[in-house]
Design a protein around this motif. Sequence first.
Motif, PDB file in Angstrom:
ATOM      1  N   ILE A  37     -18.522  13.195 -27.711  1.00 47.75           N
ATOM      2  CA  ILE A  37     -17.231  13.230 -27.013  1.00 47.75           C
ATOM      3  C   ILE A  37     -17.299  12.574 -25.642  1.00 47.75           C
ATOM      4  N   ASN A  38     -18.223  11.626 -25.466  1.00 47.32           N
ATOM      5  CA  ASN A  38     -18.242  10.864 -24.232  1.00 47.32           C
ATOM      6  C   ASN A  38     -16.937  10.094 -24.063  1.00 47.32           C
ATOM      7  N   MET A  39     -16.416  10.067 -22.845  1.00 49.61           N
ATOM      8  CA  MET A  39     -15.215   9.291 -22.560  1.00 49.61           C
ATOM      9  C   MET A  39     -15.530   7.804 -22.619  1.00 49.61           C
ATOM     10  N   SER A  40     -14.513   7.006 -22.972  1.00 46.26           N
ATOM     11  CA  SER A  40     -14.743   5.574 -23.079  1.00 46.26           C
ATOM     12  C   SER A  40     -14.718   4.885 -21.718  1.00 46.26           C
ATOM     13  N   PHE A  41     -13.852   5.364 -20.819  1.00 46.74           N
ATOM     14  CA  PHE A  41     -13.749   4.716 -19.512  1.00 46.74           C
ATOM     15  C   PHE A  41     -13.585   5.780 -18.438  1.00 46.74           C
ATOM     16  N   GLN A  42     -13.808   5.365 -17.212  1.00 48.81           N
ATOM     17  CA  GLN A  42     -13.706   6.285 -16.091  1.00 48.81           C
ATOM     18  C   GLN A  42     -12.249   6.730 -15.873  1.00 48.81           C
ATOM     19  N   LEU A  82     -12.664   7.263  -9.426  1.00 46.98           N
ATOM     20  CA  LEU A  82     -12.925   6.936 -10.817  1.00 46.98           C
ATOM     21  C   LEU A  82     -14.337   7.381 -11.202  1.00 46.98           C
ATOM     22  N   HIS A  83     -14.441   8.095 -12.326  1.00 52.67           N
ATOM     23  CA  HIS A  83     -15.739   8.632 -12.725  1.00 52.67           C
ATOM     24  C   HIS A  83     -15.721   9.007 -14.203  1.00 52.67           C
ATOM     25  N   LYS A  84     -16.903   9.179 -14.747  1.00 51.37           N
ATOM     26  CA  LYS A  84     -17.063   9.776 -16.067  1.00 51.37           C
ATOM     27  C   LYS A  84     -18.509  10.236 -16.230  1.00 51.37           C
ATOM     28  N   THR A  85     -18.690  11.263 -17.058  1.00 49.36           N
ATOM     29  CA  THR A  85     -20.026  11.756 -17.386  1.00 49.36           C
ATOM     30  C   THR A  85     -20.424  11.216 -18.747  1.00 49.36           C
ATOM     31  N   GLU A  86     -21.680  10.800 -18.882  1.00 48.76           N
ATOM     32  CA  GLU A  86     -22.198  10.338 -20.159  1.00 48.76           C
ATOM     33  C   GLU A  86     -23.354  11.240 -20.582  1.00 48.76           C
ATOM     34  N   TYR A  87     -23.253  11.767 -21.811  1.00 45.49           N
ATOM     35  CA  TYR A  87     -24.296  12.614 -22.357  1.00 45.49           C
ATOM     36  C   TYR A  87     -25.064  11.833 -23.424  1.00 45.49           C
ATOM     37  N   PRO A  88     -26.386  11.983 -23.488  1.00 43.98           N
ATOM     38  CA  PRO A  88     -27.182  11.228 -24.468  1.00 43.98           C
ATOM     39  C   PRO A  88     -27.027  11.807 -25.861  1.00 43.98           C
ATOM     40  N   SER A  89     -27.421  11.022 -26.854  1.00 44.11           N
ATOM     41  CA  SER A  89     -27.409  11.521 -28.227  1.00 44.11           C
ATOM     42  C   SER A  89     -28.436  12.641 -28.361  1.00 44.11           C
ATOM     43  N   GLY A  90     -28.173  13.562 -29.274  1.00 36.49           N
ATOM     44  CA  GLY A  90     -29.050  14.715 -29.446  1.00 36.49           C
ATOM     45  C   GLY A  90     -28.258  16.000 -29.344  1.00 36.49           C
ATOM     46  N   GLY A  91     -28.877  17.033 -28.795  1.00 32.44           N
ATOM     47  CA  GLY A  91     -28.235  18.336 -28.697  1.00 32.44           C
ATOM     48  C   GLY A  91     -27.193  18.395 -27.602  1.00 32.44           C
ATOM     49  N   ASP A  92     -26.450  19.511 -27.581  1.00 30.34           N
ATOM     50  CA  ASP A  92     -25.435  19.722 -26.566  1.00 30.34           C
ATOM     51  C   ASP A  92     -26.075  19.983 -25.207  1.00 30.34           C
ATOM     52  N   CYS A  93     -25.353  19.604 -24.163  1.00 31.68           N
ATOM     53  CA  CYS A  93     -25.777  19.856 -22.789  1.00 31.68           C
ATOM     54  C   CYS A  93     -24.796  20.842 -22.157  1.00 31.68           C
ATOM     55  N   ARG A  94     -25.321  21.922 -21.606  1.00 33.00           N
ATOM     56  CA  ARG A  94     -24.456  22.879 -20.927  1.00 33.00           C
ATOM     57  C   ARG A  94     -24.104  22.363 -19.536  1.00 33.00           C
ATOM     58  N   ARG A 230     -22.475  -4.777 -24.599  1.00 32.34           N
ATOM     59  CA  ARG A 230     -23.469  -3.863 -25.178  1.00 32.34           C
ATOM     60  C   ARG A 230     -23.624  -2.611 -24.312  1.00 32.34           C
ATOM     61  N   VAL A 231     -23.685  -2.782 -23.021  1.00 35.11           N
ATOM     62  CA  VAL A 231     -23.956  -1.660 -22.120  1.00 35.11           C
ATOM     63  C   VAL A 231     -22.724  -0.795 -21.900  1.00 35.11           C
ATOM     64  N   THR A 232     -21.573  -1.423 -21.664  1.00 38.17           N
ATOM     65  CA  THR A 232     -20.379  -0.666 -21.267  1.00 38.17           C
ATOM     66  C   THR A 232     -19.432  -0.355 -22.423  1.00 38.17           C
ATOM     67  N   GLY A 233     -19.543  -1.117 -23.517  1.00 41.03           N
ATOM     68  CA  GLY A 233     -18.590  -0.952 -24.607  1.00 41.03           C
ATOM     69  C   GLY A 233     -17.294  -1.708 -24.392  1.00 41.03           C
ATOM     70  N   PHE A 234     -17.198  -2.458 -23.321  1.00 34.88           N
ATOM     71  CA  PHE A 234     -16.011  -3.240 -22.997  1.00 34.88           C
ATOM     72  C   PHE A 234     -16.401  -4.700 -22.793  1.00 34.88           C
ATOM     73  N   SER A 235     -15.473  -5.588 -23.108  1.00 31.58           N
ATOM     74  CA  SER A 235     -15.670  -6.965 -22.665  1.00 31.58           C
ATOM     75  C   SER A 235     -15.487  -6.991 -21.157  1.00 31.58           C
ATOM     76  N   ALA A 300     -11.177   0.335 -25.186  1.00 28.14           N
ATOM     77  CA  ALA A 300     -11.316  -1.120 -25.231  1.00 28.14           C
ATOM     78  C   ALA A 300     -10.309  -1.722 -26.200  1.00 28.14           C
ATOM     79  N   ILE A 301      -9.897  -2.957 -25.926  1.00 27.31           N
ATOM     80  CA  ILE A 301      -9.056  -3.704 -26.845  1.00 27.31           C
ATOM     81  C   ILE A 301      -9.985  -4.434 -27.810  1.00 27.31           C
ATOM     82  N   PRO A 302      -9.946  -4.110 -29.096  1.00 23.52           N
ATOM     83  CA  PRO A 302     -10.910  -4.686 -30.042  1.00 23.52           C
ATOM     84  C   PRO A 302     -10.858  -6.216 -30.084  1.00 23.52           C
ATOM     85  N   PHE A 303     -12.027  -6.809 -30.132  1.00 19.54           N
ATOM     86  CA  PHE A 303     -12.217  -8.237 -30.408  1.00 19.54           C
ATOM     87  C   PHE A 303     -11.650  -9.165 -29.336  1.00 19.54           C
TER      88      PHE A 303
END
Length: 314
Positions: A37-42, A82-94, A230-235, A300-303
């Motif tokens: 459930i990571n947000m896509s943008f800040q 502007l901000h967002k939290t990113e959690y890594p793949s794996g278990g839940d983080c409290r 690749r890094v941000t998920g956005f062009s 992101a706007i695809p393509f």
Amino acid sequence: MYLDDALLYNQGYMISINDLDSPLFYLFDYDSRSFKINMSFQHFHQFHEIHILLSGRASHLIEGDYYTLQPYDIVLLRPSMLHKTEYPSGGDCRRLIINFRVPDDSPALHEMLQSCLQPFGAEVPIYRFTGETRAQAFSHLNNIFTLGKQPMTPLTQQFIHCHFLQFLATVAQHAGESSYEPQELSDSITQKVYAVTSYIHRHYASELSLEYLAEKFFISPYYLSHQFRRVTGFSLINYIQITRVRNAQQLLLYTDMKIADITTSCGFTSFSQFNRVFNKFCHTSPSQFRVNGVVTPITAIPFEKDPSPGSTKV
């Protein structure tokens, strides 16, 4: 209920005082989050926010700057940041998130609150305490946790308010003891991409292009375009436009600036361009957004490809 090393914690536990539109409100949200459930943008809020990671690892993007977090790091966010939290793949983080607004409608109260809120204005508003300092700061949050289990009477609310101000005062008093230091990423190209995002957030009102940014950061335009996505998920073009739109949203919601002035102050070359880009991401016009005042998620706007070197600036 259990003690999560330093902080009392219940999964899904919430303490709230008043609603978001009140001059004074609090929301203490004890929950867990994961990569899914990571947000896509800040995003931004019109109130202050505190994020405290309780388990696992996470990172925080603040105005395009990348920060790694470990348990008990305290992230302080001013309104409209502007901000967002990113959690890594794996278990839940409290984590514990505190949203709040405190009125300062008297000169004496204003001076006191400004002192308590001063750490929110630091260049790196993240604080890492250990030992007695952390125990002292978190003891006030634990008192609030316990008070939240009681009937929410006006007196209980007053106790919560007092303990929270003591927590803020403790952080402000010991801010200089924080051991938090931003870490460079081991992946140098990822580090460079976040340097680019930081530059975009600081210069979104200027003319920006793929070619200009590639030259400034000593990387080929093609490689920057590929790695940025690749890094941000956005062009890169989407990222620049969304950053401008997010800042325009703040001005539309919280100022009386004319839309024509917002257009130029946010880096758009014309009102028609502003209107078109705003509609693309928000599915409404700037004027209607100002009336409705609802900030929706941006994806992101695809393509959509980045402009080729030498093309018209974004």
